[in-house]
Design an enzyme around this catalytic site. Structure first.
Site, PDB file in Angstrom:
ATOM      1  N   CYS A   1       9.979  34.908  19.225  1.00 40.32           N
ATOM      2  CA  CYS A   1      10.161  34.737  17.742  1.00 40.32           C
ATOM      3  C   CYS A   1      10.347  35.803  17.299  1.00 40.32           C
ATOM      4  O   CYS A   1      11.334  35.781  15.844  1.00 40.32           O
ATOM      5  CB  CYS A   1       8.777  35.177  17.666  1.00 40.32           C
TER       6      CYS A   1
ATOM      7  N   GLU B   1       0.853  36.065  14.808  1.00 39.63           N
ATOM      8  CA  GLU B   1       1.850  36.522  14.413  1.00 39.63           C
ATOM      9  C   GLU B   1       2.707  34.678  14.981  1.00 39.63           C
ATOM     10  O   GLU B   1       2.698  34.023  15.319  1.00 39.63           O
ATOM     11  CB  GLU B   1       2.812  37.648  15.428  1.00 39.63           C
TER      12      GLU B   1
END
Length: 1001
Positions: free
Chosen positions: A794, A760
Site C-alpha cells: 500500500c 486502510e
C-alpha cells in the site's frame, strides 16, 4: 593455486558477540609495565604539544574543525553545505540551499581564531554570504531582493568557493595526474591513492569505476620510482564500486563476476609492484569481501608479489578473527600481505542497521574506548606477525601512535598512515623525532563534487566532540586527559557497553521487546534459516472452501456468545495471550516464512520482515492495551464522588484483510480487536487462506479462546455478507478504496447501531527529489520503495517527481539499478522481485504497461520469467494527471518539475485525493518543512525509503481516499475498537465523606 573460492575455508566468526566477553579478554592483556607507560606518555605528550603549537599558514582540515566545531550550529551547517552544494547545478536551488544552511548558524558574528588562510578565506566567504542574507527573510523574498542588488551571484560564488577551498584540502587532486603531480611536488612520504566515489548502483557505474581504477594504477605505476615494496605507492579499491549488487544474498553472482575483475586489477598492480588494498566496508559485507579477497589472492598469476592487502576495522568485534584468517591465507600461499588497520568509519550506520534488523547484538563495539582498546590489541597481534604481514596503522591519535611505537620495539617492518589533510602536525613531529619511521598518506582523488559527500563522513568521524582530533585541538583539555588509557576508561568488563545504547532487542523497552531478526550477511545465520525453511511441510498454494451464508451466520452467532466471556477477561490476561503469540511466531518463523513464500510469493527478506511485523503488532497492542483496558482512568471531580472513565469492547468485530500482507495485517487487525475485548470473525483474502488458518491456530494455542476468534474463508461476497450482518459491531478493513466505499455504504444502510469502520486503503504515493539530493541515495530509496515486494505494498512509490536539472542523471541511475534486480523464484535468497499475487493481477498490470508504452516515454522495461512475474518498469509522464489510479505492482511513473514549480507538484499530489505515503529527498530544511505543511499525507519519509513502517515507531495509515484512520500500530488505534463508559459513584451515600473529615490540615 587457483582462484577457486573453495580452495580456502570460508571466514567464520560470531557476528555480534557479547561486549563483556570481549572486554574481559582485552583487559587481561591491556596493561604494560610502568616503564613502558612512561615512555608512551612522553612520546604522546610531545606529539600533542606539536599539534597545539602548529600554525599552518595555509591551513587544513583540522584547522577547519577547530574553527567550526561540529558541536556548533555553524559547524553542522558547514558540513551539510559541503556534502551537497557542489552537486547542485541550478542557481535557484543553490541559493535556497545556501540561505537555508547559513541561516542555521551565526556566520556574521563569527570571529576567526585561526591565522590559516583556508579558515580565514572560508569564514570570510560564509560571513559575507550570511550578511547579504538577513535572518527572517524567506528564500523566495531574499532571492528576489538579492537579484535586484546583484547579491545572489556573489553569495553563490563565495559559498561555492568556500566549499572548493575545503575540497582542495580534502582531495589531493581532481584527477590522478593532478594528484601525482601534487604528491611529487611535496617530496613527501609514501602515498596510497583512493579513487573514491559512492558504491556502484548500475553496471555502467561499475564499469566506470573499474576503468578509473585501471587508469589510476597505470598512472601511479608509471610515475613510481624504483624503490621496492613496501616503500612504493599504492591504491585502495572498494569492492562495492565494482559490482552493483555487492550483497551477501547475491553471493554466487558477485563471486562469479567480481573475482575476475579484482584479479585483473591486482595483476596490473603487481606489474608495477604497487601496494593494492581492498578497502573495508560495512559489517554485513565482511564475509563476502573476504571470500572475494581470498579467491583473488589465490590466483597463480599473483604469486611472488607482496603488495596485495586489505583494510581491517578495529571497531568490528571480528577484527582479531579477520587477522587470524588473513594470516592463515598468507601461510597457505607462502605470501606476505599488507594490512591496513583502521578504527572504522560507519559506526552510526552499523548501530542503526543492527537495531532495525532486530539482531541479538551489535557487530561493532559501542564505546570508543573499547575500539581504542581493540585497536591496540589488533596492532599487537599484527606486529607479532610481521614475518607474513606488513602492518599499516592508520590513526591520527597521538596516544595510539605512541603505544604502537612502544609495542613495535623498533621502527622497521610497519608503517603509519594518515588521511590527506589531517594529522599534518603530528606526523611532521614524528618525522622529525624518528626520521627512519615510515608513514603513508591516504589521499582521496576525484572531483570535489563527487568526493565531498564521502569526506564529510571523515570529518564527522574525526571531528566529533569525543574524537582525539577534536580534543587534541582544544587547549582547554588537559594533556593528562588525552593520555588516559582505554583500559582505564573501560574499567571492567561491565563497562564495555555504551550505557545509552540499548541492545537491539531492548530498543523499545520498557514498553516491549523488539522483534527478532536475522543478519543475512552472516553466512551461518542465513544458511540456517534457508535450511529451516526448506524443511517445512507446506501445502501447495490453492483456494480454501468458501463459507456459506449459513456458516457466516453461525460464526457471527458463536462470536456473539464468546464475546461476553472474552470481554470480561482481565486486560492483563488478554495481553499475555498476545505476547505468547508473538513468542510462538518467532519460534516458528521458518514455518511461517515457508507459508509466505509458497502462498504469498514473498522473497526471503520480505517474509522475515512480515513475521517480525506480526510479532511487533502482538507485543505493541498487548503493551498498549494493558494501559488502556485496566481499571480505567480516574477523572477529576468534587470530593465525595468517584469518576472513572474506562474502555470496553464493542462486540463482534469483522476483520477483513488483504493478500499483500497476509500474516502481518491479518494478525494486526485481529489482535487489536481482541485486545480491546471484542470477539472476532476474520475473513482473509481468498488468495492466501492457508496463512490465515495457520495464524488462527497459533492464536488459539497462545490462549485466545476458540469462542472469541472465528475464521471464515471465501471471496469478496463473504466479506460483504459479514459486513452486512446485523450483529457486527465494527469492521476493520485493509484493501482497495472501492471495496472500502462498498463496506461503508453497507454499514450506513443497516438499521440498528451505528458501527465504526476502520479502513486502510491504497494511494498514488509520491516522492519528490530536488537537486540537493544525493543521486545514489535517491536511486537506492526509489528502487526499494517502488519495486520491493514486486510493488505490492500500500505504501509503495508510484509517482516520482524529479527536479529537471538533475532528472536525467537520476533516471539513468534508477533505471540502471532496476536492471540489476533479480526477478524470479522467491525461495531463492538472491531474488529481489518475486511474483505478483495471481494471473489476474499480472493481466491487469500488463494492460497498464501496454498502455504506458504507447502513451509515455519508456526508461526501463524489464523482462520476467514465465509465470506470474512482472518485472520492474519505469515510464516518464508529461504530467502527473496522466496517472489516474493506483497501479499495484512494480511500475514507476516519473514526472519532471522545474525548481520554481514545486507548488504545482504539491497541488498534483493533493489532486489525487489520496494521502497515504510521501517521500522527500532534499537537504534544504525549509523545502522539507514547506512540503510537510502543504500536503495531507499520513506517513512522510524524509531522505530515506518510504516503505516498511515499523509498529509503534511509524504508525501507519492515511487520509482521504487512503483510509479513515486511526493509524495501525499507533497509540490511538485500540481505542477505536472500544466503547467508552463513565462510572460515577457518590461515595458519601452511606452517611458522609469519612476520608475528607478524617484528613489532617
Amino acid at each position: 593455486m587457483t582462484s577457486d573460492p573453495a580452495a580456502f575455508p570460508p571466514f567464520s566468526a560470531p557476528y555480534a558477540p557479547d561486549d563483556r566477553a570481549i572486554a574481559a579478554h582485552l583487559l587481561k592483556a591491556a596493561h604494560l609495565s610502568a616503564e613502558q607507560d612512561q615512555r608512551i606518555d612522553r612520546t604522546a605528550a610531545g606529539l600533542i604539544d606539536a599539534i597545539r603549537a602548529s600554525d599552518d599558514r595555509l591551513g587544513g582540515v583540522e584547522d577547519m574543525l577547530r574553527e567550526f566545531a561540529l558541536s556548533t550550529k555553524e559547524g553542522l551547517a558547514l558540513m551539510v553545505l559541503a556534502e551537497a552544494l557542489l552537486r547542485v547545478p541550478d542557481a535557484r536551488t543553490a541559493d535556497q540551499f545556501i540561505e537555508d544552511k547559513l541561516g542555521e548558524g551565526d556566520f556574521i558574528h563569527h570571529e576567526t581564531k585561526s591565522s590559516a588562510f583556508l579558515v580565514n578565506a572560508s569564514a570570510w566567504a560564509l560571513g559575507m554570504s550570511a550578511r547579504v542574507i538577513q535572518p527572517g527573510e524567506t528564500p523566495q523574498g531574499t532571492i528576489g531582493r538579492l537579484a535586484k542588488r546583484l547579491g545572489a551571484p556573489a553569495v553563490r560564488a563565495a559559498t561555492r568557493q568556500a566549499m572548493r577551498l575545503m575540497g582542495s584540502h580534502f582531495v589531493l587532486g581532481e584527477t590522478i595526474e593532478a594528484a601525482l603531480a601534487r604528491a611529487h611536488s611535496t617530496g613527501g612520504p609514501r602515498y596510497s591513492f583512493d579513487m573514491l566515489g559512492e558504491g556502484a548502483r548500475t553496471a555502467h557505474d561499475a564499469t566506470r569505476y573499474f576503468n578509473s581504477y585501471a587508469s589510476a594504477i597505470e598512472a601511479i605505476g608509471r610515475a613510481a620510482d624504483d624503490r621496492p615494496l613496501p616503500d612504493r605507492p599504492g591504491i585502495s579499491v572498494k569492492l562495492s564500486a565494482l559490482h552493483p549488487r555487492f550483497e551477501a544474498t547475491s553471493h554466487g553472482r558477485v563471486t562469479a563476476e567480481l573475482v575476475p575483475l579484482l584479479i585483473e586489477l591486482a595483476r596490473q598492480a603487481k606489474a608495477y609492484d604497487l601496494n593494492f588494498t581492498v578497502d573495508a566496508e560495512e559489517a554485513d559485507r565482511l564475509e563476502l569481501s573476504l571470500d572475494i579477497f581470498a579467491a583473488a589472492l589465490g590466483d597463480a598469476s599473483l604469486k611472488g608479489w607482496d603488495g596485495f592487502g586489505l583494510a581491517i576495522q578495529a571497531y568490528q568485534k571480528r577484527a582479531s578473527d579477520v587477522i587470524d584468517y588473513i594470516d592463515n591465507l598468507a601461510r597457505a600461499l607462502k605470501r606476505r600481505l599488507m594490512v591496513r588497520l583502521v578504527k572504522g568509519a560507519y559506526w552510526d550506520t552499523e548501530i542503526k542497521r543492527a537495531q532495525e534488523r532486530g539482531l541479538d547484538g551489535y557487530p561493532v563495539l559501542t564505546r570508543k574506548a573499547m575500539t581504542d582498546l581493540n585497536y591496540i590489541a589488533c596492532a599487537q597481534k599484527l606486529l607479532a606477525l610481521r614475518l607474513r604481514i606488513f602492518p599499516q596503522f592508520a590513526t591520527h591519535n597521538a596516544l595510539t601512535v605512541a603505544t604502537v611505537l612502544e609495542l613495535a620495539g623498533g621502527e622497521d617492518g610497519f608503517e603509519f598512515q594518515r588521511l590527506h589533510g589531517m594529522g599534518d602536525a603530528l606526523y611532521a613531529q614524528l618525522a622529525e623525532d624518528r626520521p627512519r619511521l615510515a608513514y603513508r598518506t591516504y589521499a582521496p582523488v576525484g572531483s570535489h563534487r563527487d568526493l565531498l559527500a564521502y569526506l564529510v563522513r571523515r570529518l564527522l568521524e574525526n571531528g566529533a566532540n569525543s574524537s582525539f582530533v577534536a580534543l587534541a585541538a582544544d587547549d582547554a583539555v588537559p594533556v593528562a586527559t588525552l593520555l588516559r588509557r582505554p583500559a582505564d576508561i573501560v574499567g571492567t568488563a561491565d563497562g564495555a557497553e555504551h550505557p545509552n545504547i540499548p541492545l537491539p532487542r531492548d530498543l523499545l523497552q520498557p514498553q516491549r521487546r523488539n522483534s527478532r531478526g536475522i543478519e543475512f550477511g552472516e553466512r551461518a545465520a542465513l544458511g540456517a534459516l534457508v535450511s529451516a525453511v526448506a524443511r517445512q511441510t507446506v501445502p501447495a498454494a490453492g483456494s480454501a472452501a468458501s463459507a456459506t451464508p449459513e456458516q457466516v451466520n453461525a460464526a457471527v452467532a458463536a462470536a456473539r456468545q464468546g464475546f461476553f466471556a472474552w470481554s470480561a477477561t482481565p486486560a492483563g490476561l488478554r495481553a499475555a495471550s498476545l505476547e505468547r503469540a508473538a513468542d510462538l511466531l518467532e519460534e516458528r518463523k521458518a514455518h511461517f516464512i515457508a507459508f509466505l513464500q509458497r502462498e504469498g510469493g514473498k522473497t526471503l527478506d520480505d517474509a522475515l520482515s512480515e513475521v517480525r511485523e506480526a510479532a511487533d503488532f502482538c507485543r505493541y497492542y498487548a503493551a498498549h492495551g494493558r494501559k488502556l483496558f485496566d481499571a480505567g482512568e480516574a477523572m477529576p471531580g468534587p470530593t465525595g464522588e468517584s469518576n472513572v472513565l474506562r474502555l470496553r469492547g464493542r462486540g463482534v468485530f469483522a476483520a477483513i484483510s488483504p493478500w499483500n500482507f497476509p500474516l502481518a495485517i491479518f494478525l494486526g487487525q485481529v489482535t487489536a480487536a481482541l485486545m480491546a475485548g471484542n470477539s472476532v470473525v476474520a475473513k482473509p483474502a481468498e488468495q492466501t487462506p492457508s496463512i490465515a488458518a495457520e495464524a488462527v491456530r497459533l492464536l488459539h494455542e497462545a490462549g485466545i479462546p476458540v469462542t472469541a476468534l472465528h475464521l471464515l474463508q471465501g471471496n469478496g461476497t463473504i466479506g460483504a455478507a459479514l459486513a452486512a450482518h446485523g450483529d457486527i459491531a465494527g469492521v476493520v478493513f485493509t484493501g482497495s478504496t472501492e471495496v472500502a466505499r462498498s463496506i461503508n455504504r453497507t454499514l450506513a444502510a443497516k438499521d440498528g447501531p451505528i458501527v465504526p469502520l476502520i479502513a486502510e486503503t491504497g494511494g498514488i504515493n509520491a516522492m519528490i527529489a530536488d537537486a540537493t539530493a544525493l543521486p545514489e541515495q535517491v536511486a537506492d530509496d526509489v528502487v526499494t520503495s517502488a519495486f520491493r515486494s514486486a510493488g505490492q505494498r500500500c505504501s509503495a512509490l508510484r509517482l516520482l517527481f524529479l527536479q529537471d536539472d538533475v532528472a536525467d542523471r537520476m533516471i539513468e541511475m534508477i533505471a540502471g539499478a532496476a536492471r540489476e534486480l533479480k526477478v524470479g523464484d522467491p525461495s531463492d535468497p538472491a531474488t529481489h522481485v518475486g511474483p505478483v499475487i495471481d494471473a489476474e493481477a499480472k493481466q491487469r498490470l500488463e494492460a497498464h504497461i501496454s498502455r504506458m508504452k504507447k502513451q509515455a516515454r519508456v526508461h526501463y522495461a524489464g523482462v520476467g520469467p514465465d509465470g506470474n512475474y512482472v518485472a520492474p518498469h519505469i515510464f516518464e509522464l508529461s504530467d502527473a494527471s496522466e496517472l489516474t489510479e493506483e497501479v499495484f505492482g512494480p511500475v514507476l511513473h516519473v514526472v519532471r518539475y522545474g525548481a520554481d514549480r514545486l507548488d504545482r507538484v504539491l497541488q498534483a499530489v493533493e489532486a489525487t485525493g489520496y494521502g497515504l505515503t510521501l517521500g522527500i529527498h532534499s537537504r534544504i530544511d525549509d523545502t522539507v518543512e514547506a512540503i510537510i505543511d502543504a500536503v495531507w499525507v499520513g506517513n512522510i519519509y524524509v531522505n530515506r525509503n518510504m516503505i516498511g513502517a515499523v509498529v509503534g515507531v511509524q504508525p501507519f495509515g492515511g487520509h482521504g481516499l487512503s483510509g479513515t484512520g486511526p493509524k495501525a500500530g499507533g497509540p490511538h488505534y485500540l481505542a477505536r475498537f472500544a466503547t467508552e463508559q463513565t462510572v460515577t459513584i457518590n461515595t458519601t451515600a452511606a452517611g458522609g465523606n469519612a476520608a475528607l473529615m478524617s484528613g489532617e490540615e
